[in-house]
Design an enzyme around this catalytic site. Structure first.
Site, PDB file in Angstrom:
ATOM      1  N   LYS A   1     -10.389 -39.059 -12.199  1.00 19.21           N
ATOM      2  CA  LYS A   1     -10.570 -40.257 -13.029  1.00 19.21           C
ATOM      3  C   LYS A   1     -11.943 -40.131 -13.679  1.00 19.21           C
ATOM      4  CE  LYS A   1     -10.329 -45.332 -12.547  1.00 19.21           C
ATOM      5  NZ  LYS A   1     -11.707 -45.769 -12.544  1.00 19.21           N
TER       6      LYS A   1
ATOM      7  N   CYS B   1     -17.634 -43.295 -11.621  1.00 23.27           N
ATOM      8  CA  CYS B   1     -18.412 -44.418 -11.100  1.00 23.27           C
ATOM      9  C   CYS B   1     -19.861 -44.351 -11.606  1.00 23.27           C
ATOM     10  CB  CYS B   1     -18.385 -44.415  -9.563  1.00 23.27           C
ATOM     11  SG  CYS B   1     -19.274 -45.830  -8.911  1.00 23.27           S
TER      12      CYS B   1
ATOM     13  N   ARG C   1     -10.011 -54.617 -13.850  1.00 21.10           N
ATOM     14  CA  ARG C   1     -10.584 -55.973 -13.831  1.00 21.10           C
ATOM     15  C   ARG C   1      -9.566 -57.030 -14.230  1.00 21.10           C
ATOM     16  NH1 ARG C   1     -15.229 -55.325 -17.828  1.00 21.10           N
ATOM     17  NH2 ARG C   1     -13.663 -53.900 -18.626  1.00 21.10           N
TER      18      ARG C   1
ATOM     19  N   LEU D   1     -10.549 -49.989  -6.725  1.00 25.64           N
ATOM     20  CA  LEU D   1     -11.570 -51.018  -6.994  1.00 25.64           C
ATOM     21  C   LEU D   1     -12.348 -51.264  -5.706  1.00 25.64           C
ATOM     22  CD1 LEU D   1      -9.466 -53.635  -9.037  1.00 25.64           C
ATOM     23  CD2 LEU D   1     -11.427 -52.359  -9.902  1.00 25.64           C
TER      24      LEU D   1
ATOM     25  N   GLN E   1      -9.005 -41.906  -3.093  1.00 22.87           N
ATOM     26  CA  GLN E   1     -10.035 -41.436  -4.029  1.00 22.87           C
ATOM     27  C   GLN E   1     -11.329 -41.084  -3.304  1.00 22.87           C
ATOM     28  OE1 GLN E   1     -12.520 -43.822  -6.708  1.00 22.87           O
ATOM     29  NE2 GLN E   1     -11.501 -42.786  -8.417  1.00 22.87           N
TER      30      GLN E   1
ATOM     31  N   ASN F   1      -6.985 -46.235 -19.255  1.00 23.56           N
ATOM     32  CA  ASN F   1      -7.608 -47.313 -18.477  1.00 23.56           C
ATOM     33  C   ASN F   1      -8.732 -47.911 -19.324  1.00 23.56           C
ATOM     34  OD1 ASN F   1     -10.230 -47.295 -16.128  1.00 23.56           O
ATOM     35  ND2 ASN F   1      -8.576 -48.791 -16.001  1.00 23.56           N
ATOM     36  N   GLY F   2      -8.936 -49.216 -19.152  1.00 21.94           N
ATOM     37  CA  GLY F   2     -10.034 -49.873 -19.850  1.00 21.94           C
ATOM     38  C   GLY F   2      -9.580 -51.024 -20.710  1.00 21.94           C
ATOM     39  N   ASP F   3     -10.031 -52.231 -20.294  1.00 18.95           N
ATOM     40  CA  ASP F   3      -9.827 -53.434 -21.109  1.00 18.95           C
ATOM     41  C   ASP F   3      -8.372 -53.859 -21.255  1.00 18.95           C
ATOM     42  OD1 ASP F   3     -12.518 -53.307 -21.347  1.00 18.95           O
ATOM     43  OD2 ASP F   3     -12.570 -52.841 -23.486  1.00 18.95           O
TER      44      ASP F   3
HETATM   45  C1  LIG Z   1     -15.453 -54.274  -8.831  1.00 22.10           C
HETATM   46  C2  LIG Z   1     -15.076 -52.917  -9.351  1.00 22.10           C
HETATM   47  C3  LIG Z   1     -14.911 -51.864  -8.468  1.00 22.10           C
HETATM   48  C4  LIG Z   1     -14.553 -50.599  -8.927  1.00 22.10           C
HETATM   49  N1  LIG Z   1     -14.357 -49.580  -8.044  1.00 22.10           N
HETATM   50  C5  LIG Z   1     -13.937 -48.358  -8.486  1.00 22.10           C
HETATM   51  C6  LIG Z   1     -13.643 -47.304  -7.564  1.00 22.10           C
HETATM   52  O1  LIG Z   1     -13.739 -47.452  -6.343  1.00 22.10           O
HETATM   53  N2  LIG Z   1     -13.245 -46.113  -8.095  1.00 22.10           N
HETATM   54  C7  LIG Z   1     -13.099 -45.918  -9.448  1.00 22.10           C
HETATM   55  O2  LIG Z   1     -12.731 -44.831  -9.885  1.00 22.10           O
HETATM   56  N3  LIG Z   1     -13.370 -46.911 -10.325  1.00 22.10           N
HETATM   57  C8  LIG Z   1     -13.755 -48.111  -9.863  1.00 22.10           C
HETATM   58  N4  LIG Z   1     -13.974 -49.130 -10.759  1.00 22.10           N
HETATM   59  C9  LIG Z   1     -13.658 -48.894 -12.193  1.00 22.10           C
HETATM   60  C10 LIG Z   1     -12.206 -49.330 -12.497  1.00 22.10           C
HETATM   61  O3  LIG Z   1     -11.282 -48.616 -11.723  1.00 22.10           O
HETATM   62  C11 LIG Z   1     -11.876 -49.137 -13.985  1.00 22.10           C
HETATM   63  O4  LIG Z   1     -12.001 -47.793 -14.315  1.00 22.10           O
HETATM   64  C12 LIG Z   1     -12.785 -49.950 -14.881  1.00 22.10           C
HETATM   65  O5  LIG Z   1     -12.979 -51.248 -14.378  1.00 22.10           O
HETATM   66  C13 LIG Z   1     -12.239 -50.027 -16.314  1.00 22.10           C
HETATM   67  O6  LIG Z   1     -10.996 -50.672 -16.336  1.00 22.10           O
HETATM   68  P1  LIG Z   1     -10.854 -52.241 -16.758  1.00 22.10           P
HETATM   69  O7  LIG Z   1     -11.534 -52.390 -18.072  1.00 22.10           O
HETATM   70  O8  LIG Z   1      -9.371 -52.452 -16.807  1.00 22.10           O
HETATM   71  O9  LIG Z   1     -11.533 -53.018 -15.695  1.00 22.10           O
HETATM   72  C14 LIG Z   1     -14.364 -50.376 -10.314  1.00 22.10           C
HETATM   73  C15 LIG Z   1     -14.559 -51.445 -11.204  1.00 22.10           C
HETATM   74  C16 LIG Z   1     -14.894 -52.700 -10.737  1.00 22.10           C
HETATM   75  C17 LIG Z   1     -15.067 -53.827 -11.718  1.00 22.10           C
END
Ligand SMILES: Cc1cc2nc3c(=O)[nH]c(=O)nc-3n(C[C@H](O)[C@H](O)[C@H](O)COP(=O)(O)O)c2cc1C
Length: 334
Positions: free
Chosen positions: A144, A105, A230, A22, A75, A205-207
């Site tokens: 990813k 991303c 998140r 993140l 990563q 992953n997701g939600d």
């Molecule tokens: C603030 C923020 C920063 C993130 N940074 C990265 C990152 O550095 N690398 C990555 O692969 N995904 C990143 N993501 C995506 C998350 O790892 C994840 O795939 C995405 O939020 C979906 O999962 P969730 O619904 O549980 O949040 C980021 C998401 C958020 C909200």
């Protein structure tokens, strides 16, 4: 019982609850806090392969790993096998356990640099990236991904195929397209499809915002483990909730003392690491999660938004803690 160890090539993970990369959040002090809840693995924030080339020190700071910050995945994001391979070589003496390639991303700046989810447009390049890394390291190489560029270009199975041909060791799947950003719902049925087609471990992953969500994803998709993102910002205790729910045990939310002590420790670790000014700015992003749903939480948030001294943060957190104890008679009502 959904909690189980995972083997990724030669890396043994004690369970299947992964902490997402993140950007802006999963720095070293925060990873250490999350590890207290016994997650399987944490990842660095995404690191730019070009950044490692042109401003090594600044980018490499994101891969600051301590002996107690293990196991850790690094990563990288970049636009081509050549650029990513050079970045990989430049961090060859870093003590990480796994290398992950960001193919998801959807931030404009990253897409403009033809990186992140942009790579989904070219599964052959993904193949080349994984292949060259695999040929040059014994560590697991993972990726990813999202489900595709947009609704008309959903190609996660093609990307999986390229990754398997290149001998990737694991794939993490966030089933939204690049164009969805974080809108709509993650389509977990796509994780099920990918898992069915995959000969390598699949992390869903997701939600995931609760232990029940995590169990539901495992049930619905058959994936090998989950990655929290998140949900952890909203609730910094989500890892222990998921682990407990995976074990089919009753989960008790942390009482006020545990919340406040963890918050104080998290704040101190970040301040020690990043300095008072930057540290407090970074910590503010987490403070909401610690107090979410508590009486007076929004007043507390407003107050700390204006503080610039660590000692004032500590005082405010302690005062708020005492206030909560007065208004909430029983902690289990939190
Ligand atoms: C603030 C923020 C920063 C993130 N940074 C990265 C990152 O550095 N690398 C990555 O692969 N995904 C990143 N993501 C995506 C998350 O790892 C994840 O795939 C995405 O939020 C979906 O999962 P969730 O619904 O549980 O949040 C980021 C998401 C958020 C909200």
């Amino acid at each position: 019982m959904f909690l189980k160890p995972i083997k990724i090539k030669n890396l043994f993970l004690k369970n299947n609850v992964f902490i997402a990369p993140l950007a802006g959040y999963t720095n070293l002090p925060t990873r250490l806090i999350f590890r207290e809840q016994d997650c399987a693995i944490c990842y660095s924030e995404m690191v730019s392969a070009m950044g490692l080339k042109f401003n090594f020190e600044k980018s490499a700071k994101l891969i600051d790993i301590s002996k107690i910050d293990k196991p850790i995945g690094v990563q990288l994001f970049g636009s081509s096998s050549e650029i990513i391979f050079k970045a990989f070589l430049s961090i060859s003496n870093f003590n990480y356990d796994l290398i992950d390639i960001n193919c998801g991303c959807s931030v404009k700046k990253v897409l403009k640099a033809k990186s992140g989810a942009y790579l989904l447009k070219d599964p052959k390049e993904i193949y080349r990236i994984i292949k060259i890394l695999k040929e040059n390291t014994d560590k697991p190489v993972t990726l990813k991904i999202r489900s595709g560029w947009d609704n008309d270009h959903i190609n996660f199975l093609e990307v999986l195929d390229s990754s398997i041909k290149a001998k990737a060791d694991l794939i993490t799947f966030h089933p939204r397209t690049r164009s969805m950003l974080f809108k709509g719902k993650a389509d977990w049925s796509q994780i099920k499809i990918l898992k069915k087609a995959s000969s390598i471990p699949v992390i869903g992953n997701g939600d995931i915002f609760s232990g029940t969500d995590a169990v539901q994803m495992m049930k619905e998709t058959g994936c090998d483990g989950v990655m929290l993102a998140r949900g952890l910002i909203e609730n910094p205790f989500l890892i222990e909730e998921v682990i407990c729910t995976f074990k089919n045990e009753k989960y008790n939310k942390p009482d006020i003392d545990k919340r406040m002590n963890t918050m104080l420790k998290h704040c101190s670790l970040i301040v020690n690491y990043s300095g008072e000014r930057n540290g407090l700015a970074n910590f503010r992003k987490f403070a909401s999660g610690y107090v979410k749903g508590l009486p007076g939480a929004s007043k507390f948030r407003q107050k700390i938004n204006h503080l610039v001294k660590h000692k004032d943060f500590i005082k405010t957190i302690e005062e708020y803690c005492n206030y909560i104890k007065k208004v909430v008679v029983k902690n289990d009502k939190l």
